[in-house]
Enzyme design. Sequence first.
Site, PDB file in Angstrom:
ATOM      1  N   ARG A   1      -0.080  -8.480 -16.845  1.00 18.15           N
ATOM      2  CA  ARG A   1       0.854  -9.461 -16.467  1.00 18.15           C
ATOM      3  C   ARG A   1       1.891  -9.820 -17.801  1.00 18.15           C
ATOM      4  O   ARG A   1       1.056  -9.822 -18.744  1.00 18.15           O
ATOM      5  CB  ARG A   1       0.757 -10.795 -15.686  1.00 18.15           C
ATOM      6  CG  ARG A   1       0.095 -10.441 -14.317  1.00 18.15           C
ATOM      7  CD  ARG A   1      -0.474 -11.573 -13.622  1.00 18.15           C
ATOM      8  NE  ARG A   1      -0.634 -11.292 -12.035  1.00 18.15           N
ATOM      9  CZ  ARG A   1      -1.858 -10.849 -11.759  1.00 18.15           C
ATOM     10  NH1 ARG A   1      -2.810 -10.692 -12.490  1.00 18.15           N
ATOM     11  NH2 ARG A   1      -2.034 -10.792 -10.519  1.00 18.15           N
TER      12      ARG A   1
ATOM     13  N   TYR B   1       0.767  -0.385  -2.483  1.00 23.70           N
ATOM     14  CA  TYR B   1       0.900   0.789  -3.186  1.00 23.70           C
ATOM     15  C   TYR B   1       0.213   1.903  -2.353  1.00 23.70           C
ATOM     16  O   TYR B   1       0.213   3.202  -2.854  1.00 23.70           O
ATOM     17  CB  TYR B   1       0.050   0.730  -4.597  1.00 23.70           C
ATOM     18  CG  TYR B   1       0.752  -0.438  -5.228  1.00 23.70           C
ATOM     19  CD1 TYR B   1       1.946  -0.509  -6.006  1.00 23.70           C
ATOM     20  CD2 TYR B   1      -0.197  -1.393  -5.483  1.00 23.70           C
ATOM     21  CE1 TYR B   1       2.542  -1.616  -6.619  1.00 23.70           C
ATOM     22  CE2 TYR B   1       0.382  -2.610  -6.260  1.00 23.70           C
ATOM     23  CZ  TYR B   1       1.486  -2.618  -6.804  1.00 23.70           C
ATOM     24  OH  TYR B   1       1.874  -3.625  -7.438  1.00 23.70           O
TER      25      TYR B   1
ATOM     26  N   TRP C   1      -6.760  -7.843  -8.957  1.00 22.06           N
ATOM     27  CA  TRP C   1      -6.220  -8.505  -7.925  1.00 22.06           C
ATOM     28  C   TRP C   1      -7.263  -9.265  -7.262  1.00 22.06           C
ATOM     29  O   TRP C   1      -8.493  -8.518  -7.152  1.00 22.06           O
ATOM     30  CB  TRP C   1      -5.496  -7.479  -7.064  1.00 22.06           C
ATOM     31  CG  TRP C   1      -4.129  -7.150  -7.575  1.00 22.06           C
ATOM     32  CD1 TRP C   1      -2.935  -8.139  -7.423  1.00 22.06           C
ATOM     33  CD2 TRP C   1      -3.687  -5.942  -8.139  1.00 22.06           C
ATOM     34  NE1 TRP C   1      -2.023  -7.371  -7.877  1.00 22.06           N
ATOM     35  CE2 TRP C   1      -2.067  -6.139  -8.460  1.00 22.06           C
ATOM     36  CE3 TRP C   1      -4.179  -4.963  -8.412  1.00 22.06           C
ATOM     37  CZ2 TRP C   1      -1.374  -5.244  -8.962  1.00 22.06           C
ATOM     38  CZ3 TRP C   1      -3.387  -3.773  -9.051  1.00 22.06           C
ATOM     39  CH2 TRP C   1      -1.937  -4.094  -9.307  1.00 22.06           C
TER      40      TRP C   1
ATOM     41  N   ARG D   1       4.431  -3.858 -13.965  1.00 26.84           N
ATOM     42  CA  ARG D   1       3.154  -3.997 -13.570  1.00 26.84           C
ATOM     43  C   ARG D   1       3.110  -3.175 -12.306  1.00 26.84           C
ATOM     44  O   ARG D   1       2.092  -2.522 -11.918  1.00 26.84           O
ATOM     45  CB  ARG D   1       2.674  -5.355 -13.380  1.00 26.84           C
ATOM     46  CG  ARG D   1       1.295  -5.527 -12.622  1.00 26.84           C
ATOM     47  CD  ARG D   1       0.991  -7.094 -12.531  1.00 26.84           C
ATOM     48  NE  ARG D   1       0.118  -7.383 -11.607  1.00 26.84           N
ATOM     49  CZ  ARG D   1      -1.453  -7.451 -11.965  1.00 26.84           C
ATOM     50  NH1 ARG D   1      -1.605  -6.644 -13.267  1.00 26.84           N
ATOM     51  NH2 ARG D   1      -2.384  -7.588 -11.253  1.00 26.84           N
TER      52      ARG D   1
ATOM     53  N   LYS E   1      -4.318 -14.968 -13.307  1.00 21.48           N
ATOM     54  CA  LYS E   1      -3.709 -15.686 -12.201  1.00 21.48           C
ATOM     55  C   LYS E   1      -4.741 -16.101 -11.149  1.00 21.48           C
ATOM     56  O   LYS E   1      -4.792 -17.050 -10.408  1.00 21.48           O
ATOM     57  CB  LYS E   1      -2.619 -14.656 -11.545  1.00 21.48           C
ATOM     58  CG  LYS E   1      -1.977 -15.206 -10.365  1.00 21.48           C
ATOM     59  CD  LYS E   1      -0.726 -14.270  -9.747  1.00 21.48           C
ATOM     60  CE  LYS E   1      -0.316 -14.745  -8.738  1.00 21.48           C
ATOM     61  NZ  LYS E   1       0.846 -13.951  -7.725  1.00 21.48           N
TER      62      LYS E   1
ATOM     63  N   HIS F   1       8.152  -7.974 -14.723  1.00 23.46           N
ATOM     64  CA  HIS F   1       6.728  -7.970 -14.026  1.00 23.46           C
ATOM     65  C   HIS F   1       6.659  -6.686 -13.159  1.00 23.46           C
ATOM     66  O   HIS F   1       6.062  -6.178 -12.753  1.00 23.46           O
ATOM     67  CB  HIS F   1       6.995  -9.160 -13.071  1.00 23.46           C
ATOM     68  CG  HIS F   1       5.591  -9.189 -11.969  1.00 23.46           C
ATOM     69  ND1 HIS F   1       4.155  -9.832 -12.731  1.00 23.46           N
ATOM     70  CD2 HIS F   1       5.451  -8.735 -10.669  1.00 23.46           C
ATOM     71  CE1 HIS F   1       3.352  -9.609 -11.524  1.00 23.46           C
ATOM     72  NE2 HIS F   1       4.284  -9.266 -10.665  1.00 23.46           N
TER      73      HIS F   1
END
Length: 364
Positions: free
Chosen positions: A204, A326, A317, A294, A231, A291
């Site tokens: 990120r 994706y 994640w 990414r 995050k 972003h």
Amino acid sequence: MSLYKRKGSSIWWYELKDASGKRVQNSTGTEIKEHAQELHDRLKVQFWEQKRLGVKARRTWHEAVIRYLSEKSQKKTLETDRSHLRWLDSYLGSRHLDEINRDLIADITKARQQSYEIARKKGPPRKIDPKSSTVNRTLEIIRAILRLARDDWEWITVCPNIPMKKEPTKRVSWITREQAETLLSHLAPHQQSMMRFSLETGLRRRNVTHLEWGQIDLERRLAWIHPDQAKAEKAIGVPLSKEAVLILRQQWGQHAVWVFPYNGKPITQTATKTWRAALKAAGLPEGFRWHDLRHTWASWHAQDGTPLHVLQELGGWASAEMVQRYAHLSTQHLAHFVDRRVGLKLVGGTDVFPTVQLLAIKKG
């Protein structure tokens, strides 16, 4: 005395003791003594009921906000919350929590969707048309505080249902390798290094701009993100590709602490005039964000056949759901199923055009 006027003021004030015995002094907001007396008597009854009958004190939105900000002081997005709370102040302000109902929420929702302008230092003001996502973030703050007041603080017994606006499903924004090379050619050298590193690691924005040498082991080809920087608030190990290692070696010696410094400091803003000019020169949409690099990294991985569970771990994640966006780019595991059909079939199961006949027809 229970009612009095301050020197030089025509407004009546009251003085009472609350349920805990603490002295409370406040303005009645009126010059009419009868109205002031009515407010005084009502408050006196409320304090007595709280003390003798165990009736809960009525809490205000301001009190709830103060407690929320105190309890969430370590929240990473607290400044964003503050921005929403500042906007809400004119609508909720000193209202009691039990006064916040569906009608008031509907009024707030309608007001939040209205266009507004932000002044600029130069040029005309910037017009903002709030999106459904912006409206929802504001409503989520109200919902979070009311639920805390009901479930954790026990200030209220019920809170209204707060419906969210429907948000459009967004496409994942990514660019091809050729587009990436074109964009890189129009960026400043310090931006090129950061962009290349982002496309190699998928980190990120802030994890790149504020990356420190103490987080890198070039010998083991490894970098790591601390829990307070991630995050999901979990440490992330980042394996470094050969290209990523080469980029880091080129950065070595520019600063004792920061990997990607600019004028001796970490970069705080990437959506600059240079970035926008580079997007235009590269023929890319002006809405392409840093972003989205990414997303590009993840899209390339999916296209190259990286399993989604591996991609989830590489990207840090928290849930598999975040990686599913994706999945449509990775279809290699489905390819061998496509060729299992031998031709079109009728309901009865007879081939209409067997594959051999179709090939003959095409050749003819």
